[in-house]
Design a protein around this motif. Structure first.
Motif, PDB file in Angstrom:
ATOM      1  N   LEU A   1       0.224   5.462   5.448  1.00 53.64           N
ATOM      2  CA  LEU A   1       0.639   5.419   4.040  1.00 53.64           C
ATOM      3  C   LEU A   1       1.995   6.053   3.783  1.00 53.64           C
ATOM      4  CD1 LEU A   1      -2.381   6.283   1.718  1.00 53.64           C
ATOM      5  CD2 LEU A   1      -0.859   4.322   1.573  1.00 53.64           C
ATOM      6  N   GLU A   2       2.288   7.138   4.480  1.00 54.22           N
ATOM      7  CA  GLU A   2       3.530   7.862   4.186  1.00 54.22           C
ATOM      8  C   GLU A   2       4.725   7.317   4.967  1.00 54.22           C
ATOM      9  OE1 GLU A   2       0.852   8.971   5.582  1.00 54.22           O
ATOM     10  OE2 GLU A   2       1.236  10.381   7.226  1.00 54.22           O
ATOM     11  N   ASP A   3       4.477   6.288   5.799  1.00 54.73           N
ATOM     12  CA  ASP A   3       5.555   5.769   6.652  1.00 54.73           C
ATOM     13  C   ASP A   3       6.462   4.762   5.949  1.00 54.73           C
ATOM     14  OD1 ASP A   3       4.733   7.348   8.775  1.00 54.73           O
ATOM     15  OD2 ASP A   3       3.387   5.812   9.561  1.00 54.73           O
ATOM     16  N   LEU A   4       6.904   5.121   4.760  1.00 54.98           N
ATOM     17  CA  LEU A   4       7.860   4.285   4.024  1.00 54.98           C
ATOM     18  C   LEU A   4       8.961   5.205   3.538  1.00 54.98           C
ATOM     19  CD1 LEU A   4       8.043   1.279   2.788  1.00 54.98           C
ATOM     20  CD2 LEU A   4       7.443   2.396   0.655  1.00 54.98           C
ATOM     21  N   GLU A   5      10.204   4.831   3.778  1.00 50.52           N
ATOM     22  CA  GLU A   5      11.316   5.687   3.398  1.00 50.52           C
ATOM     23  C   GLU A   5      12.381   4.886   2.662  1.00 50.52           C
ATOM     24  OE1 GLU A   5      11.729   8.894   3.640  1.00 50.52           O
ATOM     25  OE2 GLU A   5       9.927   9.333   4.821  1.00 50.52           O
ATOM     26  N   THR A   6      13.127   5.576   1.810  1.00 47.23           N
ATOM     27  CA  THR A   6      14.256   4.904   1.189  1.00 47.23           C
ATOM     28  C   THR A   6      15.333   4.720   2.254  1.00 47.23           C
ATOM     29  OG1 THR A   6      14.987   7.080   0.492  1.00 47.23           O
ATOM     30  CG2 THR A   6      13.879   5.742  -1.163  1.00 47.23           C
ATOM     31  N   PHE A   7      16.159   3.727   2.064  1.00 48.51           N
ATOM     32  CA  PHE A   7      17.180   3.396   3.057  1.00 48.51           C
ATOM     33  C   PHE A   7      18.438   4.214   2.814  1.00 48.51           C
ATOM     34  CE2 PHE A   7      20.896   0.721   4.136  1.00 48.51           C
ATOM     35  CZ  PHE A   7      20.722   0.686   5.501  1.00 48.51           C
ATOM     36  N   ASN A   8      18.944   4.790   3.874  1.00 46.65           N
ATOM     37  CA  ASN A   8      20.189   5.555   3.797  1.00 46.65           C
ATOM     38  C   ASN A   8      21.112   5.061   4.902  1.00 46.65           C
ATOM     39  OD1 ASN A   8      21.909   7.872   4.899  1.00 46.65           O
ATOM     40  ND2 ASN A   8      21.323   8.652   2.896  1.00 46.65           N
ATOM     41  N   ALA A   9      22.261   4.529   4.500  1.00 50.04           N
ATOM     42  CA  ALA A   9      23.171   3.872   5.448  1.00 50.04           C
ATOM     43  C   ALA A   9      23.619   4.814   6.556  1.00 50.04           C
ATOM     44  CB  ALA A   9      24.378   3.310   4.700  1.00 50.04           C
ATOM     45  N   ARG A  10      24.003   6.042   6.185  1.00 52.24           N
ATOM     46  CA  ARG A  10      24.510   7.007   7.181  1.00 52.24           C
ATOM     47  C   ARG A  10      23.415   7.352   8.199  1.00 52.24           C
ATOM     48  NH1 ARG A  10      28.791   8.875   9.760  1.00 52.24           N
ATOM     49  NH2 ARG A  10      29.985   8.624   7.852  1.00 52.24           N
TER      50      ARG A  10
ATOM     51  N   GLY B   1       0.829  -1.206   0.000  1.00 52.15           N
ATOM     52  CA  GLY B   1       0.000   0.000   0.000  1.00 52.15           C
ATOM     53  C   GLY B   1       0.864   1.256   0.000  1.00 52.15           C
ATOM     54  N   LYS B   2       1.870   1.249   0.870  1.00 48.28           N
ATOM     55  CA  LYS B   2       2.760   2.407   0.965  1.00 48.28           C
ATOM     56  C   LYS B   2       3.559   2.594  -0.323  1.00 48.28           C
ATOM     57  CE  LYS B   2       3.806   1.747   5.924  1.00 48.28           C
ATOM     58  NZ  LYS B   2       4.910   1.271   6.793  1.00 48.28           N
ATOM     59  N   LEU B   3       4.024   1.473  -0.855  1.00 47.81           N
ATOM     60  CA  LEU B   3       4.830   1.516  -2.080  1.00 47.81           C
ATOM     61  C   LEU B   3       3.989   2.032  -3.241  1.00 47.81           C
ATOM     62  CD1 LEU B   3       7.536   0.889  -3.363  1.00 47.81           C
ATOM     63  CD2 LEU B   3       6.862  -1.495  -3.571  1.00 47.81           C
ATOM     64  N   THR B   4       2.728   1.621  -3.270  1.00 46.30           N
ATOM     65  CA  THR B   4       1.810   2.078  -4.311  1.00 46.30           C
ATOM     66  C   THR B   4       1.688   3.596  -4.253  1.00 46.30           C
ATOM     67  OG1 THR B   4       0.595   0.013  -4.191  1.00 46.30           O
ATOM     68  CG2 THR B   4      -0.542   1.858  -5.210  1.00 46.30           C
ATOM     69  N   LYS B   5       1.556   4.102  -3.042  1.00 43.72           N
ATOM     70  CA  LYS B   5       1.460   5.557  -2.872  1.00 43.72           C
ATOM     71  C   LYS B   5       2.742   6.235  -3.351  1.00 43.72           C
ATOM     72  CE  LYS B   5       1.533   9.510  -0.228  1.00 43.72           C
ATOM     73  NZ  LYS B   5       2.361  10.143   0.787  1.00 43.72           N
ATOM     74  N   HIS B   6       3.866   5.671  -2.923  1.00 43.98           N
ATOM     75  CA  HIS B   6       5.185   6.202  -3.308  1.00 43.98           C
ATOM     76  C   HIS B   6       5.311   6.260  -4.838  1.00 43.98           C
ATOM     77  CE1 HIS B   6       9.628   6.600  -2.797  1.00 43.98           C
ATOM     78  NE2 HIS B   6       9.672   5.869  -3.900  1.00 43.98           N
TER      79      HIS B   6
END
Ligand SMILES: Nc1nc2c(ncn2[C@@H]2O[C@H](COP(=O)(O)OP(=O)(O)O)[C@@H](O)[C@H]2O)c(=O)[nH]1
Ligand SMILES: [Mg+2]
Length: 319
Positions: free
Chosen positions: A302-311, A137-142
Motif C-alpha cells: 500500500l505504501e509503495d507509491l511515491e510522487t515523482f521527483n525529476a532530480r 489502492g495505493k492512491l486511495t491510501k495516499h
C-alpha cells in the motif's frame, strides 16, 4: 467468494517518518533501476572523456530504453555541458548527465490536485497487468492519509476477480465502492459519479478493465465511459490517468501516445520501478509526449507509491 485477507491496519495508521520513507523509496528505485541493462553508472568507472565514453553511454541509454530520439538529445545536451564546464574527468561528466536528465524530466514533475472540484473524478486506464487496481489502492491510501474521502468505481466488470480485488482494497482503506458484477462499465461509472456527488465525496476513482490500444472496440468503450462520466458531471472527468508498467520499455511510449489520442490523458502513474525497470523510457516520454508523472510505483504494498521527483529519479537512474 473467498474471504478478503485481514486489513493491515498498522500500515495505514502508522506511517514511518517522511525522511525514512523517502530514503527507503529512493533505495528501492535505485535497486530497481540498477538492473537496467549494463547500467549507465558502469560506463563512467575508470573512464576517460573521449568518443568511446559517449559511444558506451549511447548504448547504455538505449539499453535503459531511453529511445533513439531522447538518447540523441541527451548526448548532444551533455556534450554542450561538458564543453561549457570544461569537465576533465568522467565523474564530472556523470554529474552533468544527471543535470541533463533532471532538466529533461522536470516538465513531468507535477502534483495531482484535489479539491478544486467535489468530487474530483479520476479515470484510470491502461493495459492488462500494468498495475491499475494496485495503484488505485495505493492512491486511495495516499488520499485518505491527506484526509480526502474516496469512492471507488469498479468499472472493470469483465473479470469477476477484478471486482473482488478492488473490494479488498476498498476494505483495506475503509472507503466505499460502487460495483455491479457483470454490469456495464459505463453504467457503473455513471452511478459512481452520481453517488460521489450525493454522498459529498472528495474523490471518485474509476478503475477500468485492461485493454490494448489495438483493441479498437475496447478503446471505444473507454471513450464511452468518459462521455457518460461527463453526463453525470459536466466538469468531469477531472483527471484521466494512464498506468504504465515501467518494465514495458519503449512500448510504454506507444501506449502513452495511443491512450492520449483516445482519451486526452492528464497524467501518468509508472509502476514496477522497483523491478528490472527500464527507467529510461521516462526520458523518451518527456521528449515525445510530456504528460505529467503524478506517481511512481515501487512495490506491491500500500505504501509503495511515491510522487515523482525529476532530480531523484535521475540520480537513481544513474546509480
Ligand atoms: N513490484 C511491483 N509490482 C506491482 C507494482 N504495481 C503493481 N504490481 C503488481 O502487478 C500485478 C498486476 O497489478 P494489477 O493492479 O492487478 O494490474 P491491472 O490489471 O492493471 O489492474 C500485481 O501482481 C501487482 O501486485 C509495483 O509498483 N511494483
Ligand atoms: Mg485491475
Amino acid at each position: 467468494m473467498p474471504a478478503p485477507p485481514p486489513a493491515p491496519v498498522a500500515v495505514v495508521a502508522e506511517p514511518a517518518p517522511i525522511a525514512t520513507e523517502r530514503k527507503s523509496w529512493f533505495d528501492k528505485l535505485k535497486t530497481g533501476l540498477r538492473k537496467t541493462g549494463t547500467g549507465i553508472q558502469a560506463v563512467f568507472v575508470n573512464a576517460q572523456i573521449d568518443d568511446a565514453l559517449y559511444e558506451e553511454l549511447e548504448s547504455a541509454l538505449l539499453m535503459a530504453d531511453t529511445g533513439v530520439k531522447a538518447t540523441e538529445f541527451l548526448l548532444d545536451d551533455l556534450k554542450g555541458r561538458v564543453k561549457r564546464q570544461m569537465a576533465t574527468d568522467a565523474s564530472q561528466v556523470k554529474r552533468l548527465l544527471a543535470d541533463a536528465v533532471t532538466d529533461l524530466l522536470k516538465p513531468l514533475e507535477k502534483p495531482l490536485v484535489i479539491g478544486e472540484y467535489t468530487p474530483t473524478v479520476i479515470m484510470v486506464a491502461g493495459v492488462n497487468g500494468a498495475g491499475k487496481t494496485t495503484s488505485i489502492g495505493k492512491l486511495t491510501k495516499h488520499l485518505a492519509t491527506e484526509g480526502a474521502s474516496v469512492l471507488l468505481a469498479a468499472a472493470d466488470t469483465f473479470r469477476a476477480a477484478a471486482r473482488e480485488q478492488l473490494l479488498v482494497w476498498a476494505d483495506r482503506n475503509t472507503v466505499e465502492i460502487v460495483s455491479n458484477e457483470g454490469g456495464d462499465p459505463s453504467a457503473v461509472s455513471f452511478d459512481a459519479v452520481n453517488a460521489g456527488k450525493a454522498r459529498g465525496k472528495d474523490v471518485v476513482l474509476v478503475d477500468t478493465a485492461g485493454r490494448l490500444p489495438t483493441q479498437l472496440h475496447l478503446m471505444d468503450e473507454l471513450k464511452k465511459i468518459k462521455r457518460v462520466v461527463t453526463k453525470a458531471d459536466a466538469t468531469a472527468p477531472h483527471e484521466v490517468l494512464l498506468v504504465i508498467d515501467g518494465n514495458t520499455g519503449q512500448n510504454a511510449l506507444a501506449q502513452v501516445r495511443a491512450f492520449d489520442e483516445t482519451l486526452g490523458l492528464t497524467g501518468l502513474i509508472v509502476t514496477k520501478l522497483d523491478g528490472t525497470a527500464k527507467g529510461g523510457v521516462l526520458c523518451a516520454i518527456a521528449r515525445e509526449r510530456p504528460i505529467p508523472v503524478y506517481f511512481i510505483g515501487v512495490g506491491e504494498k500500500l505504501e509503495d507509491l511515491e510522487t515523482f521527483n525529476a532530480r531523484e529519479f535521475a540520480q537513481a537512474l544513474l546509480g
